[in-house]
Design an enzyme around this catalytic site. Sequence first.
Site, PDB file in Angstrom:
ATOM      1  N   ASN A 188      85.867  32.354  64.707  1.00 16.13           N
ATOM      2  CA  ASN A 188      85.119  31.174  65.112  1.00 16.13           C
ATOM      3  C   ASN A 188      86.148  30.120  65.537  1.00 16.13           C
ATOM      4  O   ASN A 188      87.340  30.407  65.627  1.00 16.13           O
ATOM      5  CB  ASN A 188      84.247  30.684  63.945  1.00 16.13           C
ATOM      6  CG  ASN A 188      83.046  29.893  64.446  1.00 16.13           C
ATOM      7  OD1 ASN A 188      83.202  28.912  65.164  1.00 16.13           O
ATOM      8  ND2 ASN A 188      81.846  30.312  64.078  1.00 16.13           N
ATOM      9  N   CYS A 238     112.459  31.254  82.851  1.00 10.79           N
ATOM     10  CA  CYS A 238     112.849  31.559  84.230  1.00 10.79           C
ATOM     11  C   CYS A 238     111.617  31.541  85.146  1.00 10.79           C
ATOM     12  O   CYS A 238     110.626  32.221  84.867  1.00 10.79           O
ATOM     13  CB  CYS A 238     113.515  32.927  84.291  1.00 10.79           C
ATOM     14  SG  CYS A 238     113.972  33.402  85.976  1.00 10.79           S
ATOM     15  N   ASN A 244      84.581  21.566  71.003  1.00 15.45           N
ATOM     16  CA  ASN A 244      83.179  21.120  71.012  1.00 15.45           C
ATOM     17  C   ASN A 244      82.761  20.599  69.654  1.00 15.45           C
ATOM     18  O   ASN A 244      83.294  21.012  68.623  1.00 15.45           O
ATOM     19  CB  ASN A 244      82.246  22.254  71.461  1.00 15.45           C
ATOM     20  CG  ASN A 244      81.791  23.120  70.303  1.00 15.45           C
ATOM     21  OD1 ASN A 244      80.800  22.823  69.650  1.00 15.45           O
ATOM     22  ND2 ASN A 244      82.541  24.181  70.019  1.00 15.45           N
ATOM     23  N   CYS A 280      81.376  28.054  61.795  1.00 14.01           N
ATOM     24  CA  CYS A 280      81.256  26.783  62.510  1.00 14.01           C
ATOM     25  C   CYS A 280      81.939  25.685  61.691  1.00 14.01           C
ATOM     26  O   CYS A 280      81.569  25.441  60.540  1.00 14.01           O
ATOM     27  CB  CYS A 280      79.783  26.464  62.726  1.00 14.01           C
ATOM     28  SG  CYS A 280      79.548  25.081  63.823  1.00 14.01           S
ATOM     29  N   CYS A 336     115.454  32.687  77.751  1.00 14.44           N
ATOM     30  CA  CYS A 336     115.851  32.531  79.160  1.00 14.44           C
ATOM     31  C   CYS A 336     114.846  33.199  80.087  1.00 14.44           C
ATOM     32  O   CYS A 336     114.482  32.647  81.131  1.00 14.44           O
ATOM     33  CB  CYS A 336     117.256  33.097  79.374  1.00 14.44           C
ATOM     34  SG  CYS A 336     117.453  34.812  78.856  1.00 14.44           S
ATOM     35  N   CYS A 350     118.447  27.656  89.416  1.00  5.67           N
ATOM     36  CA  CYS A 350     117.807  26.442  88.908  1.00  5.67           C
ATOM     37  C   CYS A 350     118.433  26.014  87.587  1.00  5.67           C
ATOM     38  O   CYS A 350     118.246  24.881  87.146  1.00  5.67           O
ATOM     39  CB  CYS A 350     116.311  26.662  88.738  1.00  5.67           C
ATOM     40  SG  CYS A 350     115.873  27.804  87.407  1.00  5.67           S
ATOM     41  N   CYS A 395     116.717  36.618  72.164  1.00 11.13           N
ATOM     42  CA  CYS A 395     115.586  35.758  71.779  1.00 11.13           C
ATOM     43  C   CYS A 395     114.511  35.717  72.864  1.00 11.13           C
ATOM     44  O   CYS A 395     113.384  35.320  72.606  1.00 11.13           O
ATOM     45  CB  CYS A 395     116.073  34.353  71.463  1.00 11.13           C
ATOM     46  SG  CYS A 395     116.575  33.395  72.905  1.00 11.13           S
TER      47      CYS A 395
END
Lengths: 74, 424
Positions: free
Chosen positions: B200, B389, B73, B135, B385, B345, B382
Amino acid sequence: MHEHKEFLEEKEQIDRLINNGFFITDVTENLEGAFVQFSNGADTEQLHIQSASARKYFSFLLKKQKEDTISPFT
Amino acid sequence: MADLTTSLAGITSPNPFWLASAPPTNSGYQVQRAFEAGWGGAVWKTMGDPILNVSSRFASTTFNGQRVAGFNNIELITDRSLEANLREIEETKRKFPDRAIIGSIMVEPQQEKWHEIVKKVEAAGVDGLELNFGCPHGMAERGMGSASGQVPELVEKQTSWVKEAAQTPVIVKLTPNITDITFTAQAAVQGGADAVSMINTINSLAGVDLDTWNTIPNVAGKGAHGGYCGPAVKPIALNMVSESARHPEISVPISGMGGVSSWKEAVEFMLMGASNVQVCTAAMHHGFRIVEDMIDGLNNYLDEKQIYSVNQLIGQSVPKFSDWGELDLNYRVVARINNDACINCNKCHIACEDTSHQCIDMHKDDQGNDILQVREEDCVGCNLCSIVCPVDGAIDMVEAPRQTGDEPMTWNERQSLLSLMPAK
């Protein structure tokens, strides 16, 4: 990539020295890895350790060496 | 049913869910609607010299179909008169005396200006003040907001000016647009803050239109950086809260915000040291009634855990958060693939082979079916995988048994050992 194989080979070299009465007397680490110096009082040997796991392994040995109050710790 | 009552620096509210200072808290009408829905508190949209806004103002990032994964914004503080805001604060407080109303304020870094606004806002009956040092857009160009919040000396000085005049608790809201938020949090504490709130919004540009090449959002063909928030920023906010919570010099309560979208993030922030949470984007995306799910979810969680007060969560995970150098170098987890659940996959294999440590092999089983197998000795744990997955339960990360040489040792311990070598 078989980094474990590299570790096993380096571990074997380290263990051979330790089993023959050597202990770690100096470690220099740089861009090439670690150069670990061993001594049994009479002879000195140096190993160039490159694998991460073997660098952890000699750190463990160093800790054990300190706990067992084996020289060269002050 | 657990007790959800919370207290931040003495400001109590019936639950830990506050609306953050932002568009949802721009008027009495909105805040009263929010309180009717069940919000425990609201930080009124920042008051100061009324500003002028531009159009258009908001933008969001959609990631793979997930709308409002992040929110941007360029709206400034309130454009309404102080008098109108204070009248509505008074009315709202009268109607909802058990809810917390915090007046967010921002003025130029001058002692008399802070004194003036503090006295006026407190006279309206707020339960506390929040100093907007966060801000990042527009106001910062005029020396306020994050421009003040990025300079520890200015944070400390302005906080101390406010404390000279304030009768209610003072919360200092900090900017994440800084290398280490604990520096400014400490400055707030040194200035006398009763609490800090974070984070912020983060400096951002939401995007560029690929057809017009205009920035998103754009104002008559021109853009400016905005403030980023929403689910995408949660990990950044959680880290900043955690780093502050474990810092010995930051001894005040923390109000946590940044991507709190459900009761789950609220629990995470509280476990990492926040005394309550503030919410904006989730309310803007789903409306005020989202708080009903937050309250129900939190209640159910506490009941399941047999915790009688939400306050028992505060800071419980802080001791588990440390420096990298204090982590055990020899702890190991490895991936284990459940081929009964695996749909072949191959995403894990590709991820590991291309971008990690090449330890997932493709084999054939006895029936000639494709199977994937992890070479555990080469797996560094690590998690990639299991992250990529798409099937729950197809890959587990399991703790590897320790072997000789795997005894716990941190990097700091290791370096300390090396430094003791006589040659050093």
